[in-house]
Design an enzyme around this catalytic site. Structure first.
Site, PDB file in Angstrom:
ATOM      1  N   ASN A 109     -18.617  -7.682  23.255  1.00 56.78           N
ATOM      2  CA  ASN A 109     -17.242  -8.096  23.520  1.00 56.78           C
ATOM      3  C   ASN A 109     -16.568  -7.000  24.345  1.00 56.78           C
ATOM      4  O   ASN A 109     -16.231  -5.950  23.821  1.00 56.78           O
ATOM      5  CB  ASN A 109     -16.516  -8.297  22.176  1.00 56.78           C
ATOM      6  CG  ASN A 109     -15.038  -8.558  22.358  1.00 56.78           C
ATOM      7  OD1 ASN A 109     -14.576  -8.854  23.468  1.00 56.78           O
ATOM      8  ND2 ASN A 109     -14.281  -8.446  21.277  1.00 56.78           N
ATOM      9  N   TRP A 110     -16.385  -7.277  25.614  1.00 57.11           N
ATOM     10  CA  TRP A 110     -15.858  -6.242  26.516  1.00 57.11           C
ATOM     11  C   TRP A 110     -14.345  -6.117  26.462  1.00 57.11           C
ATOM     12  O   TRP A 110     -13.769  -5.267  27.137  1.00 57.11           O
ATOM     13  CB  TRP A 110     -16.332  -6.505  27.954  1.00 57.11           C
ATOM     14  CG  TRP A 110     -17.802  -6.347  28.130  1.00 57.11           C
ATOM     15  CD1 TRP A 110     -18.694  -5.891  27.204  1.00 57.11           C
ATOM     16  CD2 TRP A 110     -18.561  -6.631  29.311  1.00 57.11           C
ATOM     17  NE1 TRP A 110     -19.963  -5.877  27.735  1.00 57.11           N
ATOM     18  CE2 TRP A 110     -19.906  -6.326  29.029  1.00 57.11           C
ATOM     19  CE3 TRP A 110     -18.233  -7.115  30.580  1.00 57.11           C
ATOM     20  CZ2 TRP A 110     -20.929  -6.491  29.966  1.00 57.11           C
ATOM     21  CZ3 TRP A 110     -19.249  -7.284  31.521  1.00 57.11           C
ATOM     22  CH2 TRP A 110     -20.580  -6.973  31.210  1.00 57.11           C
ATOM     23  N   LYS A 111     -13.686  -7.003  25.748  1.00 62.32           N
ATOM     24  CA  LYS A 111     -12.224  -6.943  25.621  1.00 62.32           C
ATOM     25  C   LYS A 111     -11.593  -6.851  27.024  1.00 62.32           C
ATOM     26  O   LYS A 111     -12.123  -7.437  27.967  1.00 62.32           O
ATOM     27  CB  LYS A 111     -11.818  -5.780  24.715  1.00 62.32           C
ATOM     28  CG  LYS A 111     -12.612  -5.796  23.411  1.00 62.32           C
ATOM     29  CD  LYS A 111     -12.104  -4.889  22.348  1.00 62.32           C
ATOM     30  CE  LYS A 111     -12.956  -5.048  21.099  1.00 62.32           C
ATOM     31  NZ  LYS A 111     -12.434  -4.325  19.965  1.00 62.32           N
ATOM     32  N   HIS A 128     -10.636 -13.767  17.464  1.00 63.61           N
ATOM     33  CA  HIS A 128     -10.825 -12.323  17.294  1.00 63.61           C
ATOM     34  C   HIS A 128      -9.568 -11.718  16.651  1.00 63.61           C
ATOM     35  O   HIS A 128      -8.455 -12.162  16.931  1.00 63.61           O
ATOM     36  CB  HIS A 128     -11.100 -11.668  18.651  1.00 63.61           C
ATOM     37  CG  HIS A 128     -11.520 -10.248  18.512  1.00 63.61           C
ATOM     38  ND1 HIS A 128     -10.614  -9.231  18.327  1.00 63.61           N
ATOM     39  CD2 HIS A 128     -12.747  -9.682  18.465  1.00 63.61           C
ATOM     40  CE1 HIS A 128     -11.284  -8.085  18.190  1.00 63.61           C
ATOM     41  NE2 HIS A 128     -12.576  -8.342  18.275  1.00 63.61           N
ATOM     42  N   GLU A 169      -7.922  -9.166  17.242  1.00 64.81           N
ATOM     43  CA  GLU A 169      -6.898  -8.691  18.179  1.00 64.81           C
ATOM     44  C   GLU A 169      -6.018  -9.848  18.652  1.00 64.81           C
ATOM     45  O   GLU A 169      -4.844  -9.668  18.940  1.00 64.81           O
ATOM     46  CB  GLU A 169      -7.565  -7.958  19.356  1.00 64.81           C
ATOM     47  CG  GLU A 169      -8.048  -6.576  18.914  1.00 64.81           C
ATOM     48  CD  GLU A 169      -9.248  -6.050  19.672  1.00 64.81           C
ATOM     49  OE1 GLU A 169      -9.594  -6.597  20.730  1.00 64.81           O
ATOM     50  OE2 GLU A 169      -9.850  -5.072  19.173  1.00 64.81           O
ATOM     51  N   GLU A 179     -15.771  -9.416  10.906  1.00 68.86           N
ATOM     52  CA  GLU A 179     -15.279  -8.177  11.498  1.00 68.86           C
ATOM     53  C   GLU A 179     -14.121  -7.656  10.658  1.00 68.86           C
ATOM     54  O   GLU A 179     -12.966  -8.067  10.859  1.00 68.86           O
ATOM     55  CB  GLU A 179     -14.805  -8.424  12.932  1.00 68.86           C
ATOM     56  CG  GLU A 179     -15.907  -8.888  13.854  1.00 68.86           C
ATOM     57  CD  GLU A 179     -15.592  -8.544  15.295  1.00 68.86           C
ATOM     58  OE1 GLU A 179     -16.429  -7.908  15.933  1.00 68.86           O
ATOM     59  OE2 GLU A 179     -14.496  -8.898  15.779  1.00 68.86           O
ATOM     60  N   GLY A 233     -12.961  -0.697  16.262  1.00 63.25           N
ATOM     61  CA  GLY A 233     -12.488   0.346  17.176  1.00 63.25           C
ATOM     62  C   GLY A 233     -12.055   1.625  16.473  1.00 63.25           C
ATOM     63  O   GLY A 233     -11.402   2.476  17.069  1.00 63.25           O
ATOM     64  N   SER A 249     -17.188  -1.313  14.923  1.00 61.52           N
ATOM     65  CA  SER A 249     -17.757   0.016  15.175  1.00 61.52           C
ATOM     66  C   SER A 249     -19.283   0.065  15.043  1.00 61.52           C
ATOM     67  O   SER A 249     -19.830   1.057  14.554  1.00 61.52           O
ATOM     68  CB  SER A 249     -17.106   1.065  14.260  1.00 61.52           C
ATOM     69  OG  SER A 249     -15.732   1.154  14.535  1.00 61.52           O
ATOM     70  N   GLY A 307     -16.765  -1.470  21.547  1.00 62.91           N
ATOM     71  CA  GLY A 307     -16.850  -0.214  22.296  1.00 62.91           C
ATOM     72  C   GLY A 307     -18.251   0.126  22.793  1.00 62.91           C
ATOM     73  O   GLY A 307     -18.435   0.477  23.966  1.00 62.91           O
TER      74      GLY A 307
HETATM   75  P1  PGA Z   1     -15.810  -2.257  18.076  1.00 67.62           P
HETATM   76  O1  PGA Z   1     -15.228  -3.728  18.324  1.00 67.62           O
HETATM   77  O2  PGA Z   1     -17.316  -2.359  18.097  1.00 67.62           O
HETATM   78  O3  PGA Z   1     -15.267  -1.430  19.209  1.00 67.62           O
HETATM   79  O4  PGA Z   1     -15.300  -1.820  16.737  1.00 67.62           O
HETATM   80  C1  PGA Z   1     -15.822  -4.863  17.754  1.00 67.62           C
HETATM   81  C2  PGA Z   1     -15.027  -6.080  18.112  1.00 67.62           C
HETATM   82  O5  PGA Z   1     -13.799  -5.983  18.199  1.00 67.62           O
HETATM   83  O6  PGA Z   1     -15.579  -7.177  18.331  1.00 67.62           O
END
Ligand code: PGA
Length: 232
Positions: free
Chosen positions: A6-8, A90, A92, A156, A162, A192, A214
């Protein structure tokens, strides 16, 4: 085993092209790999990964085919581009963009109906875990979803996204086992995930893969996690 990156809101088309050309060179047999670039970078990813087994998914998808929904993108539009699937719900999006269980359900249902593959995200916040509400939250979030061959869930825990704080393999396994009592679909772990932590997490019986944020942005760490998946 499925590893999704997931490159966000990272990587425009140029960086996406560079990454995809590098990814093509990796030995990835034995693991399903998906990359999820930003909308503007989907076309170049689809183009450069054509003819490989690596799939391209979006980070969101709307429930209507078209209409007055400024800023949204439909499943049909993604399919026209050759996109294989989408992440939905997600944390976020839930935290910053008003995504609710109801909108997650609508997006998921419409995307599946259109024939897209969907990664639907669930997970508790740190406060909810402290209050021992993890199962209640997961039950509520999963209750709006229905099993489907094209659906996977990603567990998640919000406090692990993150932050560098990965759930322990036991914590992940417990949550995954609980989710699997609610719905019969594969469950990815996200939060993470790094090359160092991947093997142990991926070797848990109910962990079907990982949704990586990340560590999916660098070819080296992403392919190391893919190789860990191949081994486990
Ligand atoms: P992260 O993100 O690996 O940077 O914790 C995971 C995600 O949000 O899908």
């Amino acid at each position: 085993m499925l590893i999704a990156g997931n490159w966000k809101m990272y990587k425009g088309p140029a960086e996406t092209a560079e990454f995809c050309l590098g990814l093509r060179e990796q030995e990835l047999e034995g693991v399903d790999v998906v990359v999820c670039p930003a909308f503007v970078s989907l076309a170049v990813a689809v183009q450069l990964l054509a003819g490989t087994e690596i799939a391209v998914a979006a980070q969101n998808v709307h429930w209507e085919q078209e209409g007055a929904y400024t800023g949204e993108v439909s499943a049909e539009m993604l399919q026209e581009l050759g996109v294989y699937g989408a992440i939905v719900g997600h944390s976020e999006r839930r935290q910053h963009f008003g995504e609710t269980d109801e909108t997650v359900a609508r997006r998921t249902e419409a995307a599946l109906e259109a024939g897209l593959f969907v990664i639907a995200c669930v997970g508790e916040t740190g406060e909810e875990r402290e209050r021992e509400e993890t199962e209640e939250v997961l039950r509520r979030q999963v209750s709006v979803l229905e099993g489907d061959d094209n659906l996977v869930l990603a567990y998640e825990p919000v406090w692990a996204i993150g932050t560098g704080k990965t759930a322990t393999p036991d914590m992940a396994q417990a949550a995954h086992a609980f989710i699997k009592t609610l719905i019969d679909v594969p469950v990815l772990y996200g939060g993470s995930v790094k090359p160092d932590s991947a093997s142990e997490l991926l070797s848990q019986p109910d962990v079907a893969g990982a949704l990586v944020g990340g560590a999916s942005l660098e070819l080296e760490s992403f392919s190391a996690i893919c190789r860990a998946a191949i081994r486990s």
